[in-house]
Design a protein around this motif. Structure first.
Motif, mmCIF file in Angstrom:
data_model
loop_
_atom_site.group_PDB
_atom_site.id
_atom_site.type_symbol
_atom_site.label_atom_id
_atom_site.label_comp_id
_atom_site.label_asym_id
_atom_site.label_seq_id
_atom_site.Cartn_x
_atom_site.Cartn_y
_atom_site.Cartn_z
ATOM 1 N N TYR A 93 -10.954 7.442 17.354
ATOM 2 C CA TYR A 93 -10.747 7.103 15.952
ATOM 3 C C TYR A 93 -10.500 5.599 15.819
ATOM 4 N N SER A 94 -11.098 5.016 14.785
ATOM 5 C CA SER A 94 -10.790 3.637 14.438
ATOM 6 C C SER A 94 -10.936 3.468 12.934
ATOM 7 N N ARG A 95 -10.453 2.371 12.426
ATOM 8 C CA ARG A 95 -10.480 2.143 10.984
ATOM 9 C C ARG A 95 -11.912 2.142 10.450
ATOM 10 N N ASN A 96 -12.833 1.546 11.211
ATOM 11 C CA ASN A 96 -14.212 1.440 10.751
ATOM 12 C C ASN A 96 -15.043 2.660 11.086
ATOM 13 N N ASN A 97 -14.597 3.454 12.040
ATOM 14 C CA ASN A 97 -15.364 4.635 12.462
ATOM 15 C C ASN A 97 -14.534 5.895 12.268
ATOM 16 N N HIS A 98 -14.083 6.090 11.034
ATOM 17 C CA HIS A 98 -13.100 7.139 10.783
ATOM 18 C C HIS A 98 -13.670 8.551 10.895
ATOM 19 N N SER A 99 -14.984 8.717 10.961
ATOM 20 C CA SER A 99 -15.565 10.061 11.005
ATOM 21 C C SER A 99 -16.342 10.327 12.275
ATOM 22 N N THR A 100 -16.240 9.460 13.265
ATOM 23 C CA THR A 100 -17.076 9.630 14.443
ATOM 24 C C THR A 100 -16.610 10.749 15.364
ATOM 25 N N TRP A 101 -15.473 11.376 15.044
ATOM 26 C CA TRP A 101 -15.014 12.501 15.853
ATOM 27 C C TRP A 101 -15.562 13.840 15.346
ATOM 28 N N MET A 102 -16.352 13.828 14.260
ATOM 29 C CA MET A 102 -16.967 15.064 13.784
ATOM 30 C C MET A 102 -17.907 15.612 14.854
ATOM 31 N N LEU A 103 -18.098 16.916 14.866
ATOM 32 C CA LEU A 103 -18.749 17.558 16.010
ATOM 33 C C LEU A 103 -20.218 17.210 16.175
ATOM 34 N N GLU A 104 -20.895 16.795 15.122
ATOM 35 C CA GLU A 104 -22.311 16.460 15.280
ATOM 36 C C GLU A 104 -22.529 15.084 15.895
ATOM 37 N N MET A 105 -21.469 14.282 16.005
ATOM 38 C CA MET A 105 -21.624 12.894 16.437
ATOM 39 C C MET A 105 -21.870 12.769 17.936
ATOM 40 N N PRO A 106 -22.908 12.024 18.334
ATOM 41 C CA PRO A 106 -23.023 11.633 19.734
ATOM 42 C C PRO A 106 -21.992 10.552 20.056
ATOM 43 N N ARG A 107 -21.860 10.248 21.321
ATOM 44 C CA ARG A 107 -20.993 9.147 21.730
ATOM 45 C C ARG A 107 -21.601 7.835 21.243
ATOM 46 N N LEU A 108 -20.809 7.015 20.572
ATOM 47 C CA LEU A 108 -21.305 5.744 20.065
ATOM 48 C C LEU A 108 -21.701 4.816 21.207
ATOM 49 N N SER A 109 -22.680 3.975 20.939
ATOM 50 C CA SER A 109 -23.097 2.985 21.919
ATOM 51 C C SER A 109 -21.944 2.041 22.235
ATOM 52 N N THR A 110 -21.926 1.563 23.449
ATOM 53 C CA THR A 110 -20.901 0.583 23.825
ATOM 54 C C THR A 110 -21.219 -0.801 23.263
ATOM 55 N N ASP A 111 -22.440 -0.962 22.728
ATOM 56 C CA ASP A 111 -22.840 -2.240 22.132
ATOM 57 C C ASP A 111 -22.390 -2.274 20.677
ATOM 58 N N SER A 112 -21.121 -2.542 20.474
ATOM 59 C CA SER A 112 -20.556 -2.521 19.123
ATOM 60 C C SER A 112 -20.922 -3.758 18.318
ATOM 61 N N ILE A 113 -21.464 -4.781 18.976
ATOM 62 C CA ILE A 113 -21.854 -5.996 18.268
ATOM 63 C C ILE A 113 -23.166 -5.781 17.523
ATOM 64 N N ASN A 114 -24.148 -5.188 18.204
ATOM 65 C CA ASN A 114 -25.470 -4.995 17.608
ATOM 66 C C ASN A 114 -25.628 -3.671 16.882
ATOM 67 N N ASN A 115 -24.737 -2.715 17.138
ATOM 68 C CA ASN A 115 -24.905 -1.379 16.577
ATOM 69 C C ASN A 115 -23.920 -1.112 15.446
ATOM 70 N N LEU A 116 -24.426 -0.486 14.368
ATOM 71 C CA LEU A 116 -23.618 -0.143 13.211
ATOM 72 C C LEU A 116 -23.535 1.372 13.074
ATOM 73 N N PHE A 117 -22.335 1.868 12.774
ATOM 74 C CA PHE A 117 -22.175 3.273 12.406
ATOM 75 C C PHE A 117 -22.125 3.344 10.885
ATOM 76 N N LEU A 118 -23.030 4.123 10.284
ATOM 77 C CA LEU A 118 -23.136 4.234 8.836
ATOM 78 C C LEU A 118 -23.096 5.695 8.422
ATOM 79 N N GLN A 119 -22.504 5.949 7.273
ATOM 80 C CA GLN A 119 -22.397 7.328 6.789
ATOM 81 C C GLN A 119 -22.685 7.377 5.293
ATOM 82 N N LYS A 120 -23.575 8.283 4.903
ATOM 83 C CA LYS A 120 -23.927 8.480 3.500
ATOM 84 C C LYS A 120 -23.192 9.715 2.976
ATOM 85 N N SER A 121 -22.698 9.642 1.744
ATOM 86 C CA SER A 121 -21.953 10.765 1.181
ATOM 87 C C SER A 121 -22.083 10.777 -0.329
#
Length: 351
Positions: A93-121
């Motif tokens: 869990y982090s402030r910017n990735n507050h939903s990445t623990w949901m069960l459909e989520m793969p493990r985020l890339s370790t390249d946090s500089i070039n990669n963005l996690f985005l969520q539509k709702s």
């Protein structure tokens, strides 16, 4: 207009045997409490206005097993998920990735500089889908989303005639609808328009350019579509699953898994072309899990009448092929169990 509502979709699972685990306690404005355990509900949404303080009221929607939902106005929501740090590889869990623990989520890339996690709702139906976007390659690593009773098929149709830029991606790293014009490739949805038919707003979000890959139309409209309709049928069948978790994408991480780039008269409009496409699917029914994957080579060959079983693989196999850790938020023992193999008959498939 700046969004001021936070949508937090909480999907709790039977992680431990202890009775006190996997419960949610909702404190109402009159001081009374309501408690649900994992055998009673499938998922939970908590809606909070970001301008409110912790003591202000929140809206809570509980999706019960069997398809019904219950709404509450609460002063406090306490969740005992039973999640512990023995799940070594889960997203944190982090402030910017507050939903990445949901069960459909793969493990985020370790390249946090070039990669963005985005969520539509949307306000009414919560999370539409989530993506991880590689800014350096201007392509998505994956799209992840759910099917459950809280996302009905209201048959709203295709609410837009064209794709549009994703406003959450910095301008320099976006792809555009006209990048595809004259490229010889179709605009291949990952979260399908047909998978998000609850509202016009929800459907509109599937037409962001971040939710597509360039695909040969003979792949996109034939083989891939066959697999998509198979997964969609599972997701919309409540007797088959309470929730279906889906991850889809083309391969972009390894140079050997990239066909090349589209040609265009505009030098800045070259799009990465995946060499393979995959789907990873996790189903839960009454607390029991099973998983299956599909792997296809991206060619311009028209493969009509394809049998989905021909393209089936275990999640472990697709992890080896892609280098991506899928369903990492499951407890390690459960993840290992469901990812190592699959049973075609339990998915209604046969070779």
């Amino acid at each position: 207009m700046k969004r001021i509502i936070l949508f937090l979709t909480i999907v709790l699972t039977s992680l431990h045997a202890a009775a006190q685990d996997n419960t949610v306690t909702i404190t109402l404005r009159n001081g009374q409490t309501v408690t649900y355990n994992i055998a009673q509900y499938d998922s939970l949404r908590v809606l909070r206005n970001l301008q409110l303080t912790q003591s202000d009221n929140v809206g809570v929607k509980v999706y019960l097993i069997g398809g019904k939902s219950v709404d509450y106005i609460a002063t406090k929501v306490e969740i005992n998920s039973g999640i512990s740090d023995d799940n070594i590889n889960r997203n944190r869990y982090s402030r910017n990735n507050h939903s990445t623990w949901m069960l459909e989520m793969p493990r985020l890339s370790t390249d946090s500089i070039n990669n963005l996690f985005l969520q539509k709702s949307t306000t009414q139906y919560g999370v539409t889908y989530s993506i991880e976007w590689d800014c350096a390659k201007k392509a998505q690593r994956w799209t992840a989303y759910q099917f459950h009773a809280g996302i009905p098929d209201n048959n709203v149709g295709r609410t837009t005639g064209s794709f549009h830029d994703d406003p959450e991606i910095p301008t320099a790293y976006r792809t555009h609808d006209n990048d595809y014009t004259g490229s010889g490739f179709s605009r291949g949805h990952m979260c399908m328009s047909d998978d998000r038919q609850a509202s016009e707003e929800q459907n509109y979000q599937t037409f962001y350019c971040s939710n597509i890959h360039p695909q040969y139309q003979n792949h996109n409209g034939v083989l891939w579509q066959k697999l998509e309709t198979t997964v969609q049928a599972w997701g919309n069948n409540r007797s088959f699953c309470d929730t279906l978790y889906v991850v889809k994408a083309g391969t972009i991480d390894k140079s050997s898994d990239i066909l090349g780039y589209t040609n265009s008269s505009k030098t800045d409009a070259h799009l990465l072309i995946p060499k393979y496409f995959y789907m990873c699917v996790l189903a839960v029914k009454n607390g029991q899990y099973k998983a299956i994957g599909f792997w296809t080579e991206h060619t311009n060959q028209s493969i009509s009448g394809a049998n989905p079983a021909t393209y089936a693989k275990s999640i472990d196999e697709i992890e080896q092929l892609t280098g991506i850790d899928f369903f990492c938020n499951l407890p390690d023992d459960k993840e290992e169990q469901v990812e190592r193999s699959y049973n075609l008959s339990s998915w209604g498939l046969s070779k």
